[in-house]
Design a protein around this motif. Sequence first.
Motif, PDB file in Angstrom:
ATOM      1  N   ALA A  65       0.696  -1.293   0.083  1.00 36.14           N
ATOM      2  CA  ALA A  65      -0.071  -0.005  -0.048  1.00 36.14           C
ATOM      3  C   ALA A  65       0.808   1.256  -0.005  1.00 36.14           C
ATOM      4  O   ALA A  65       0.356   2.436   0.316  1.00 36.14           O
ATOM      5  CB  ALA A  65      -0.933   0.064   1.386  1.00 36.14           C
ATOM      6  N   SER A  66       2.266   1.136  -0.264  1.00 33.19           N
ATOM      7  CA  SER A  66       3.057   2.422  -0.284  1.00 33.19           C
ATOM      8  C   SER A  66       3.022   3.116  -1.688  1.00 33.19           C
ATOM      9  O   SER A  66       2.634   2.607  -2.746  1.00 33.19           O
ATOM     10  CB  SER A  66       4.452   2.048   0.121  1.00 33.19           C
ATOM     11  OG  SER A  66       4.915   0.967  -1.349  1.00 33.19           O
ATOM     12  N   GLU A  67       3.291   4.145  -1.574  1.00 34.65           N
ATOM     13  CA  GLU A  67       3.489   5.044  -2.769  1.00 34.65           C
ATOM     14  C   GLU A  67       4.031   4.371  -3.873  1.00 34.65           C
ATOM     15  O   GLU A  67       3.762   4.300  -5.032  1.00 34.65           O
ATOM     16  CB  GLU A  67       3.994   6.456  -2.615  1.00 34.65           C
ATOM     17  CG  GLU A  67       4.025   7.493  -3.746  1.00 34.65           C
ATOM     18  CD  GLU A  67       4.575   8.765  -3.391  1.00 34.65           C
ATOM     19  OE1 GLU A  67       5.036   9.508  -4.454  1.00 34.65           O
ATOM     20  OE2 GLU A  67       4.270   9.119  -2.268  1.00 34.65           O
ATOM     21  N   THR A  68       5.393   3.788  -3.610  1.00 37.51           N
ATOM     22  CA  THR A  68       6.196   2.927  -4.404  1.00 37.51           C
ATOM     23  C   THR A  68       5.149   1.918  -5.226  1.00 37.51           C
ATOM     24  O   THR A  68       5.380   1.656  -6.396  1.00 37.51           O
ATOM     25  CB  THR A  68       7.289   2.431  -3.878  1.00 37.51           C
ATOM     26  OG1 THR A  68       7.965   3.518  -3.348  1.00 37.51           O
ATOM     27  CG2 THR A  68       8.377   1.746  -4.925  1.00 37.51           C
ATOM     28  N   ALA A  69       4.703   1.320  -4.397  1.00 38.91           N
ATOM     29  CA  ALA A  69       3.871  -0.065  -5.173  1.00 38.91           C
ATOM     30  C   ALA A  69       2.731   0.427  -5.826  1.00 38.91           C
ATOM     31  O   ALA A  69       2.504  -0.241  -6.941  1.00 38.91           O
ATOM     32  CB  ALA A  69       3.449  -1.016  -3.818  1.00 38.91           C
ATOM     33  N   LYS A  70       1.904   1.197  -5.155  1.00 43.03           N
ATOM     34  CA  LYS A  70       0.887   1.915  -5.755  1.00 43.03           C
ATOM     35  C   LYS A  70       1.214   2.633  -7.115  1.00 43.03           C
ATOM     36  O   LYS A  70      -0.067   2.796  -7.954  1.00 43.03           O
ATOM     37  CB  LYS A  70      -0.242   2.474  -5.083  1.00 43.03           C
ATOM     38  CG  LYS A  70      -0.704   1.619  -3.886  1.00 43.03           C
ATOM     39  CD  LYS A  70      -1.464   2.365  -2.925  1.00 43.03           C
ATOM     40  CE  LYS A  70      -2.871   2.379  -3.429  1.00 43.03           C
ATOM     41  NZ  LYS A  70      -3.695   2.933  -2.001  1.00 43.03           N
ATOM     42  N   LYS A  71       2.245   3.268  -7.216  1.00 43.42           N
ATOM     43  CA  LYS A  71       2.389   4.347  -8.131  1.00 43.42           C
ATOM     44  C   LYS A  71       1.645   5.553  -8.215  1.00 43.42           C
ATOM     45  O   LYS A  71       0.941   6.034  -9.493  1.00 43.42           O
ATOM     46  CB  LYS A  71       2.701   3.622  -9.563  1.00 43.42           C
ATOM     47  CG  LYS A  71       3.873   2.674  -9.834  1.00 43.42           C
ATOM     48  CD  LYS A  71       4.100   2.102 -10.831  1.00 43.42           C
ATOM     49  CE  LYS A  71       4.835   0.802 -10.858  1.00 43.42           C
ATOM     50  NZ  LYS A  71       5.479   0.285 -10.145  1.00 43.42           N
ATOM     51  N   SER A  72       1.104   5.726  -7.060  1.00 39.63           N
ATOM     52  CA  SER A  72       0.010   6.789  -6.920  1.00 39.63           C
ATOM     53  C   SER A  72       0.363   7.498  -5.375  1.00 39.63           C
ATOM     54  O   SER A  72       0.754   6.647  -4.635  1.00 39.63           O
ATOM     55  CB  SER A  72      -1.266   6.104  -6.822  1.00 39.63           C
ATOM     56  OG  SER A  72      -2.449   7.094  -6.545  1.00 39.63           O
ATOM     57  N   LYS A  73      -0.197   8.549  -5.207  1.00 43.17           N
ATOM     58  CA  LYS A  73      -0.125   9.458  -3.883  1.00 43.17           C
ATOM     59  C   LYS A  73      -1.341   9.297  -3.141  1.00 43.17           C
ATOM     60  O   LYS A  73      -1.725   9.675  -2.056  1.00 43.17           O
ATOM     61  CB  LYS A  73       0.174  10.734  -4.130  1.00 43.17           C
ATOM     62  CG  LYS A  73       1.751  10.842  -4.649  1.00 43.17           C
ATOM     63  CD  LYS A  73       2.124  12.408  -4.806  1.00 43.17           C
ATOM     64  CE  LYS A  73       3.404  12.298  -5.152  1.00 43.17           C
ATOM     65  NZ  LYS A  73       4.259  12.706  -4.247  1.00 43.17           N
ATOM     66  N   ALA A  95       5.786   3.143   4.087  1.00 44.31           N
ATOM     67  CA  ALA A  95       6.936   3.768   3.530  1.00 44.31           C
ATOM     68  C   ALA A  95       7.922   2.979   2.967  1.00 44.31           C
ATOM     69  O   ALA A  95       7.993   1.504   2.725  1.00 44.31           O
ATOM     70  CB  ALA A  95       7.587   4.591   4.412  1.00 44.31           C
ATOM     71  N   HIS A  96       8.575   3.520   1.809  1.00 46.95           N
ATOM     72  CA  HIS A  96       9.800   2.873   1.194  1.00 46.95           C
ATOM     73  C   HIS A  96      10.816   2.793   2.038  1.00 46.95           C
ATOM     74  O   HIS A  96      11.535   4.105   2.111  1.00 46.95           O
ATOM     75  CB  HIS A  96       9.820   3.278  -0.262  1.00 46.95           C
ATOM     76  CG  HIS A  96      10.891   2.666  -1.098  1.00 46.95           C
ATOM     77  ND1 HIS A  96      10.665   2.422  -2.577  1.00 46.95           N
ATOM     78  CD2 HIS A  96      12.173   1.970  -0.920  1.00 46.95           C
ATOM     79  CE1 HIS A  96      11.407   1.917  -3.084  1.00 46.95           C
ATOM     80  NE2 HIS A  96      12.561   1.261  -2.016  1.00 46.95           N
ATOM     81  N   LEU A  97      11.589   1.692   2.403  1.00 41.51           N
ATOM     82  CA  LEU A  97      12.794   1.741   3.062  1.00 41.51           C
ATOM     83  C   LEU A  97      13.927   1.548   2.160  1.00 41.51           C
ATOM     84  O   LEU A  97      14.031   0.233   1.696  1.00 41.51           O
ATOM     85  CB  LEU A  97      12.439   0.646   4.227  1.00 41.51           C
ATOM     86  CG  LEU A  97      11.588   0.842   5.184  1.00 41.51           C
ATOM     87  CD1 LEU A  97      11.344  -0.082   6.255  1.00 41.51           C
ATOM     88  CD2 LEU A  97      11.584   2.363   5.758  1.00 41.51           C
ATOM     89  N   ASN A  98      14.842   2.175   1.753  1.00 38.06           N
ATOM     90  CA  ASN A  98      16.134   2.075   1.073  1.00 38.06           C
ATOM     91  C   ASN A  98      16.972   1.005   1.880  1.00 38.06           C
ATOM     92  O   ASN A  98      17.710   0.392   0.985  1.00 38.06           O
ATOM     93  CB  ASN A  98      16.595   3.337   0.567  1.00 38.06           C
ATOM     94  CG  ASN A  98      15.727   3.878  -0.389  1.00 38.06           C
ATOM     95  OD1 ASN A  98      15.017   3.309  -1.324  1.00 38.06           O
ATOM     96  ND2 ASN A  98      15.596   5.388  -0.283  1.00 38.06           N
ATOM     97  N   ASN A  99      17.135   1.572   2.922  1.00 42.82           N
ATOM     98  CA  ASN A  99      18.183   0.455   3.944  1.00 42.82           C
ATOM     99  C   ASN A  99      17.657  -0.365   4.777  1.00 42.82           C
ATOM    100  O   ASN A  99      17.351   0.084   5.831  1.00 42.82           O
ATOM    101  CB  ASN A  99      19.241   1.464   4.546  1.00 42.82           C
ATOM    102  CG  ASN A  99      19.991   2.538   3.653  1.00 42.82           C
ATOM    103  OD1 ASN A  99      20.544   2.272   2.558  1.00 42.82           O
ATOM    104  ND2 ASN A  99      20.098   3.751   3.965  1.00 42.82           N
TER     105      ASN A  99
END
Length: 134
Positions: free
Chosen positions: A70-78, A84-88
């Motif tokens: 349900a993150s913005e990254t996965a949905k490609k929508s706001k 959240a997207h965790l890079n590390n």
Amino acid sequence: TITSIVECNAARKNIDIISDGGLTVNEHDEVSIGDVAKAIRFGADFAMSGALFARCLDSPAIKHGYYGNASETAKKSKRHVEGAHLNNVRSSGLTIKETCELIEHSIQSSVSYAGGKTLNSIRSAKYKIVYDSQ
């Protein structure tokens, strides 16, 4: 999350209930597997645990980051974004197989502490709600 599980369980009509996350992570980045047993105790049939598995040594999240569905990254929508997207992502030091075994042993301990012999017996375990005064 527990309140939602209890409410869904009360209204259940021949469906499975999935506890959506809510695994506690402390200041040392340790995940509380006991949250899975609590979800089962209050009526969940399954517990989502993507972040737990993302921390495994053999998870692609260690190299590529982790984000929930349900993150913005996965949905490609706001719109209607959660998580959240965790890079590390720091590794737990365990493989996926070892993490599954940890979950299994933790739930077995929970059943034992509750005085039961089967997973289903955990649903009738007595409990006491303790409020944090902070």
